[in-house]
Scaffold this active site. Structure first.
Site, PDB file in Angstrom:
ATOM      1  CB  CYS A 110      -2.014  -4.777 -15.093  1.00 14.44           C
ATOM      2  SG  CYS A 110      -1.538  -6.465 -14.658  1.00 14.44           S
ATOM      3  CG  HIS A 245      -1.336  -2.647 -11.598  1.00 13.64           C
ATOM      4  ND1 HIS A 245      -2.324  -3.544 -11.266  1.00 13.64           N
ATOM      5  CD2 HIS A 245      -0.270  -3.393 -11.996  1.00 13.64           C
ATOM      6  CE1 HIS A 245      -1.881  -4.771 -11.457  1.00 13.64           C
ATOM      7  NE2 HIS A 245      -0.644  -4.709 -11.889  1.00 13.64           N
ATOM      8  CG  ASN A 275      -0.998  -8.029  -9.922  1.00 14.55           C
ATOM      9  OD1 ASN A 275      -2.026  -7.586 -10.422  1.00 14.55           O
ATOM     10  ND2 ASN A 275       0.166  -8.004 -10.547  1.00 14.55           N
TER      11      ASN A 275
END
Length: 318
Positions: A110, A245, A275
């Site tokens: 990520c 994020h 996500n």
């Protein structure tokens, strides 16, 4: 020297997967998912390829920047895994765009978009590149166990791109890594027909220790942002937007509270995208640009955390 962001772009699949739809085959509900994560919908690939999403996002970024593919000196793609192990997703993207430059992938989970930005800055600062395309493209729907309600409800698919040129926009950058395969792991595909193999591989799907990852995410986000603000000589009040994020709304709220950030400073797309791993920051960044919410000179902070374990944060003058 660092870089200036000339243009942004994004793309996502057409199919919208709602929480109610998930509740048809999982023991979950819209209320359960929303209250624990902040996610309402996510885009899931049906007939799209990751290369197709990356190409669309990158074409939008090139158009916004007024740059032709032939002007690119380097293509960097952040991804957990492209449509195949080789050729790399970056090479397939280069072909689709009609570029003629070197291209390679980066996997920092990520945090990959920030790792790619730092890599681009190094090429620009050294004089080895004048114009760089950075794309983050992820198809998390291929990586999750769709019978595990604790993880599959979190993730979505998408791609975001930026075009960079030499400039003075990058004010500070921090990257970290701490090798750990216990809290967050995607084992990936493995050969089942090797007659010499004596290893029992675990399931190929994503596994995550939610509580440990939550604590790691909040702590690292707060520490990394404080560090880059100190490095750049800025305060939290001088930030126009924090683009984090997009993992979990509880994480973002906890970090924002500790950093004493105003609610409007932290930008989220989590409720719509879920996500999307390393694609989450450029996806939201492109929304800000397209909606006219960014002006030249705005101070932006990016912050990410993910498998590896990796983290990153940077301060950018847009």
């Amino acid at each position: 020297m660092s870089f200036t962001i000339l243009g942004t772009g994004s793309a996502h699949p057409k199919y919208v997967l709602t929480n109610d739809k998930l509740s048809e085959f999982l023991d979950t509900s819209d209320e359960w998912i929303t209250t624990r994560t902040g996610i309402k919908t996510r885009y899931i690939s049906t007939d799209e390829t990751l290369c197709g999403l990356a190409t669309s996002a990158s074409r939008h970024a090139l158009e916004a920047a007024g740059v032709g593919a032939g002007e690119l000196d380097l293509i960097l793609v952040s991804t957990l895994q492209g449509d195949c192990l080789t050729p790399s997703l970056s090479c397939m993207l280069q072909r689709e765009l009609g570029a003629q430059c070197p291209a390679f992938d980066i996997n920092a989970a990520c945090s990959g978009f920030l790792y790619a930005l730092q890599t681009a800055a190094a090429f620009l600062d050294s004089g080895r590149a004048e114009t760089v395309l950075v794309c983050a493209a992820e198809m998390m729907s291929k990586q999750v166990d769709w019978t595990d309600r604790a993880t599959c409800v979190l993730f979505g698919d998408g791609a975001g791109s930026v075009v960079l040129k030499k400039g003075s926009g990058l004010r500070a950058m921090r990257l970290t890594a701490r090798g750990d395969d216990r809290d967050l792991l995607v084992i990936g595909s493995h050969s089942g027909n090797n007659p010499f193999a004596q290893v029992q591989y675990p399931a190929p799907w994503l596994s995550m220790a939610g509580g440990e990852v939550f604590r790691f995410a909040v702590t690292s986000m707060v520490h990394d942002i404080r560090t880059v603000l100190e490095q750049s000589g800025l305060t939290a009040k001088e930030i126009k937007y924090v683009v984090p994020h997009q993992a979990n709304l509880r994480i973002l709220k906890a970090a924002a509270e500790r950093l004493k950030l105003d609610e409007g400073q932290v930008v989220t797309g989590l409720e719509r995208y879920g996500n999307t791993s390393s694609a989450s920051i450029p996806l939201v960044l492109d929304e800000l640009a397209r909606d006219g919410r960014l002006s030249r000179g705005d101070i932006l902070v990016f912050s990410a955390f993910g498998g590896g374990l990796t983290t990153g944060a940077c301060v950018i003058e847009y």
